[in-house]
Write an enzyme that holds these catalytic residues in place. Structure first.
Site, PDB file in Angstrom:
ATOM      1  N   ARG A 132       0.829  -1.208   0.000  1.00  0.00           N
ATOM      2  CA  ARG A 132       0.000   0.000   0.000  1.00  0.00           C
ATOM      3  C   ARG A 132       0.864   1.257   0.000  1.00  0.00           C
ATOM      4  NH1 ARG A 132      -4.215  -2.313   4.629  1.00  0.00           N
ATOM      5  NH2 ARG A 132      -5.555  -3.447   3.156  1.00  0.00           N
ATOM      6  N   SER A 288      14.827  29.691  10.211  1.00  0.00           N
ATOM      7  CA  SER A 288      15.843  29.267  11.147  1.00  0.00           C
ATOM      8  C   SER A 288      15.510  29.900  12.470  1.00  0.00           C
ATOM      9  CB  SER A 288      17.211  29.737  10.657  1.00  0.00           C
ATOM     10  OG  SER A 288      18.130  29.834  11.724  1.00  0.00           O
ATOM     11  N   LYS A 294      17.258  33.547   6.833  1.00  0.00           N
ATOM     12  CA  LYS A 294      17.658  32.435   5.983  1.00  0.00           C
ATOM     13  C   LYS A 294      16.486  31.795   5.244  1.00  0.00           C
ATOM     14  CE  LYS A 294      20.706  29.425   6.495  1.00  0.00           C
ATOM     15  NZ  LYS A 294      21.264  28.170   7.025  1.00  0.00           N
ATOM     16  N   ASN A 296      16.198  28.257   4.038  1.00  0.00           N
ATOM     17  CA  ASN A 296      16.801  26.931   3.957  1.00  0.00           C
ATOM     18  C   ASN A 296      16.071  26.023   2.975  1.00  0.00           C
ATOM     19  OD1 ASN A 296      18.900  27.243   5.809  1.00  0.00           O
ATOM     20  ND2 ASN A 296      17.477  27.044   7.532  1.00  0.00           N
ATOM     21  N   ARG A 327      12.222 -20.903  12.398  1.00  0.00           N
ATOM     22  CA  ARG A 327      12.042 -19.489  12.751  1.00  0.00           C
ATOM     23  C   ARG A 327      13.187 -19.165  13.702  1.00  0.00           C
ATOM     24  NH1 ARG A 327       6.815 -19.246  14.621  1.00  0.00           N
ATOM     25  NH2 ARG A 327       6.488 -19.728  12.423  1.00  0.00           N
TER      26      ARG A 327
END
Lengths: 408, 408, 408, 408
Positions: A132, A288, A294, A296, A327
């Site tokens: 899925r 920031s 800034k 980013n 197992r």
């Protein structure tokens, strides 16, 4: 109407108090198909599909029983407690589902989880969850690829400097670079297209004997497995892979390829968006806490971070594949979270790429300015453009052969 | 005739003084297809194939030149020195090959390494080396699988206890366990069958422009790549994958699957050969420096050790795949040894498995004695045998559909 | 005098034909302390030290025997064959050494490898090799650190832009950046200073009983271990660590820290030397097979590549540390090459750093040009310089407190 | 009193709908000190400690402001949304905390998160979380060690066969084996004792200039860092480690050592509890969904699984340590979850070990029965017991020198 908060207001959440709700995972919100709730949903779907397959095998109508096995009826705290005791959440889950079945249709509990082992249910649920999530990742990858097709074609003739080992190397185009990114997306889509998603059904030690006995005839386990697979839309592998983990490794490899291909795009974009380079800019950028000025390239950074996290998870899935007995005593348990983690990174990254890439813009002046830093590398323009045209159209064709765009 | 040792007696070895000749790799002797000499041979073969492809493209006979480019003429010390300076052994190799070409056919040097970059040659050589080594690994895997077919069939009715989490779990057969091992071998063979082995050809920054220019026409690079691939028996990918490392990751995944599938067999065999268990014994066993009485299941131990080493190498190949620019500043270099290492482990393990498995013998009395420890688990014998028969024949058919045994 | 090449001309090399002489390891030449010959030398040194410790314990002079046990007398081909059979090279080595001893001093063979197991010798030899290689790495790290001290001090007042997430962030100095690199070197030196290098001595299953029996008294194994450690200049751990691998993990961690600290410097330098950035240039640079004009920052690239290779090897050493029994069936064998590999990367990187860093030069004009791209970030110059001064002097003091420079 | 559910009933949980509440982590319940809530608590504690350190520095009483910054007032959904945008949860957290401060004490918002960057807060919070979790792990390790002391002493004279490479090797005692486990626990405690837990404080790019400016004097950042560390009970490193990740690697290594040492015990115990071996049995065992008769050694299996998961996480932390610039574009983000994951595995495993080991019981008859399978290995009983006594008492002393038991 109740006058005070009832226990039902948020009952399922009680065990969650100390869970991970995404604080250290900026992209967690994009990967809900891989959450514990998604896995629980898959586990219940698997038990339901098994019940229906039993109904078909036995010629009994168990639909009312299946309908009673609802995820929202599951007591998560009991699952966790039982998981701690038995080492696997399927034991308490099967007990709860049997009680739900009995409540709905007395006597039906014996059909629930009949003839199977915890690993059958958990392996199949993880495959189902992966299927899925990777289906959604595929859609997002196609969207990302379409954005790259558009970008590669629009920048096919934008001359640019190509860099190797960090140095200006030779003349190329922005389109060629983007075509390289598109190749990564197409390779990931190829891997998804080739991926097998098998059910697991073997019973206690892989012989399927309990199913045969319950059905009253030899070979019933093969029939049940086929029906089980059909119910879930998964593949019938015709065998048991309890300790032969190549199906897990294949899922891991496909998910890793998505995370890696997009991580590389993230790294390139983060570089090309650097202040000194400035060839690309992202539609959305982050701030920031210390530097409000800034911008980013958060999406590119998070794609890179996801890409960097792939290797460790792939290592764990491989360590876990070194199985033992019918197992193993630890390896199987070590696989679950790592396999889910890889699928999650893949889905998160596909989601980010599908958002980031269509909003990417090229600053052709910056591209030209950087190119002009190495005038000696300014080669024959026509030759570069011819090569660029071929490379872009090859990459586009390769992508579209897998993912034909609809005609209007 | 010289009366004293000439420089040629063992000149190639001088740089090797401090190399790795296998002291810490007990199986190194089985993996000569992956040695530095094998890689050097592949590098020279690649340059030769490129030269011949140029000859075809240009309609020139360059056979005499190609013949002069001989591995035994290569000065390894010069390669190492040049590799230290330039970061890649192809630069000094191409220089040496040009000199050999010029010596044989003056003026021919310009055809050597024409239009390509170091990465074209090294990537293609590693693919070629991998292809050769994995072809041999495939043969050894088939031999291992045939031994497992024989063992599974002969032990199909040998009732045995199956263990999960270390505890006796339910009745099964030795044949079922062996069929599980065979499934791992078949999955590895499947992965090999699906593996693409592409050449790399893109020139300095992947546009192939230098080839086009040298050939005097646009698109020549596509023709050259096709010819190059045909010369080497590799695939023409129709594109450049300098920084889109899915082909490397696919080789790594296939090699990892071999090492993992056989590592699991090694772990199971080492357990089943334990003193207390004694269900299997190995044909050849090793001694001990402190305990001469001991019969160590050395082959099984070394298969397990190789299996354990897979994960770290796979991690490195994935870290290296997070590329940048038209060639990254470190990631590509980090890939070489890890990719070779995975192929080596695969070949070593296939070699050991092909030796160990035919010599494996089952002690049915021990199997029965262990089974008898859990009398409560002694189920319906007929049901178990019926299931065993189906599982063994399914596994055998799956193996044989890939690898038909010849009729006499 | 022989008129033709004798077998002795290069006999030791015969098994090496298919070894790894460095073709895929551009820095291999710098790590001869970790070569197979170095490990073999360490193995012989360990057996010799054990012999001498026995001599001291028994009051016998075994010097002549020890002198006969010479590395150049070892038949490497026999080692490899025996290693394949027994899974460990110590078994054939001990046999060869016993024969050498007997030839020199008849009857002395019984003292060779007395009371010990293969793991005692191989573990101690790997520790010894690691100690030697890391001692050299330490010297090279100190040299690298001294170069960084000089650079940090000379650039303490060179204003520069600092970048975060690829974006211009705030004003700093070149000195601050270099001080950060120095901190990494100092941290690596700290880790080396704290590293314990213990011998291994436990006999077959770690109880040391064989030593006690041969010595004729209980507790002799503790005395022998102390003497053994003293002979080798290693630590007496006072215990056996056959399956408690914290000493291996500590060596791995220290080596990893070197590779990582220098890998980060490599990455920073490769970036700062980029064409568009140009703030640093390397003294020596490499060419390109396709682009003769290029000046590749090869040393920085190879430091980065080594840094990228650390993680996978560390993973393997950790997987191998999950031991079992008195000696596990695969995990121990999986550790050898990975541990050696980490030590090798550390030594190679220290070697490159000690070469690269003193030759690094700063282009202050480029630094200023880049800084000027973000005029809004030009903060109070005095404040930045004051901070830079403190940071540089703190980093220098931290380095020098570990590594005092001699006064003239 | 409200007549309907208030927003406060379960508001914090809304973003959690798709979180991980432990379904795939059977031991999650034991590691609440590492949950997202625990990390959030640490983040708020860090911001509070910073505020108090500012108060001390400025001579202002900010206690009322700090008190207003309460974890239960944090809107988690807003954190997640902000984290997706900015790539780090600290940006929205600081905004929320500023608002809480302003509400409590108008004008106080400017003191919140003053002069620092997101990385200062998140790094310090992860260190704080690690310190808390590892402190609890330490207590549990001491309890585990005490159980091993008791077991080693009580079984010091229980002769047992020791196994190497799966084969009976030589006579030893159960006490010797348990002493080896104890050595692992002691080594882990040693690593914890040596572990430095430093705060991070450097501001935007590590120079601390913003703190200096806000405080009005150069060097204030060093004072603030000292006060910050004192508030939190962490170490003042005297430097900034934004991109010099040795502190993270040290935490990772210590946590990894716990997981590895206990994983090895788990593997040994799971083996010794095998049906055929039966030398140990666990107090509590788990059932099986398919085999109700089974008594699975769940604790040992989960310890082993955690041990197997260490390597991949360690790899990721090392990949993330290859930093760049003053903050890298992805590597730092890749570290968070892996570092937390290692601490979590360590705490979970310590918790399980402290529960499992005191309840472990030895079946001396089974030990003797297995030993009797190799009568040729029955050596001098007195010698073995003497060696066992020394080994056990050495291991106990080593443990107790670190962790003195109180006298009554």
């Amino acid at each position: 109407m109740s006058t005070r908060p009832t226990r039902l207001t948020c009952p399922a959440r009680s065990p969650v108090t100390d869970g991970d709700w995404g604080l250290l995972e900026p992209l967690a919100g994009g990967a809900t198909d891989t959450s514990d709730d998604a896995v629980l949903g898959a586990l219940v779907d698997v038990e339901r599909a098994l019940l229906r397959a039993w109904g078909d095998l036995l010629g009994e109508n168990l639909d009312a029983v299946a309908s009673a096995m609802r995820t929202d009826r599951i007591d998560r705290a009991d699952l966790l407690a039982g998981s701690r005791t038995g080492g696997v959440p399927v034991i308490p889950l099967a007990n709860q589902l049997r009680r739900l079945a009995e409540t709905a249709v007395p006597g039906s509990g014996e059909y629930v989880h009949a003839g199977v082992t915890s690993q059958d249910v958990l392996d199949t649920a993880l495959v189902l969850m992966a299927g899925r999530a990777l289906t959604r990742a595929r859609d997002r990858l196609v969207a990302a690829g379409q954005a790259l097709v558009a970008l590669a074609e629009s920048e096919q003739t934008t001359l640019a400097i190509a860099r190797t080992l960090g140095q200006h190397a030779a003349q190329s185009t922005v389109g060629v670079a983007v075509a390289g990114w598109l190749d990564g997306v197409t390779s990931a889509l190829d891997a998804l297209a080739a991926l097998e998603l098998p059910v697991q059904l073997g019973g206690a030690v892989g012989t399927g004997e309990d199913v045969d006995r319950l059905a009253g005839r030899a070979g019933a386990t093969d029939e049940l497995r086929a029906g089980f697979a059909a119910e879930l839309g998964l593949t019938d592998p015709g065998r048991v892979w309890h300790t032969e983990r190549s199906p897990s490794l294949a899922i891991a490899a496909a998910a890793a390829l998505i995370g890696t291909a997009l991580g590389r795009i993230g790294r390139d974009v983060a570089f090309l968006a650097r202040t000194e380079i400035g060839e690309f800019s992202l539609g959305a950028t982050g701030g920031s806490s210390a530097m409000p000025h800034k911008r980013n390239p958060v999406d590119a950074v998070l794609l890179t971070a996801n890409g960097l996290r792939v290797a460790g998870l792939v290592a764990t899935v491989h360590s876990a594949a070194l199985s033992q007995d019918a197992r193993p005593a630890g390896e199987w348990h070590a696989e679950w979270a790592a396999l889910r983690g890889l699928v999650r990174l893949a889905l998160e990254s596909a989601d980010v790429a599908a958002t980031m890439l269509p909003a990417l813009s090229v600053d052709r002046a910056a591209v030209e300015r950087n190119r002009a830093l190495s005038p000696d590398l300014a080669d024959d323009r026509a030759a570069t453009l011819a090569a660029s045209g071929r490379i872009v159209s090859t990459a586009v064709r390769r992508f579209q052969s897998l993912h034909p765009t609809e005609s209007p």
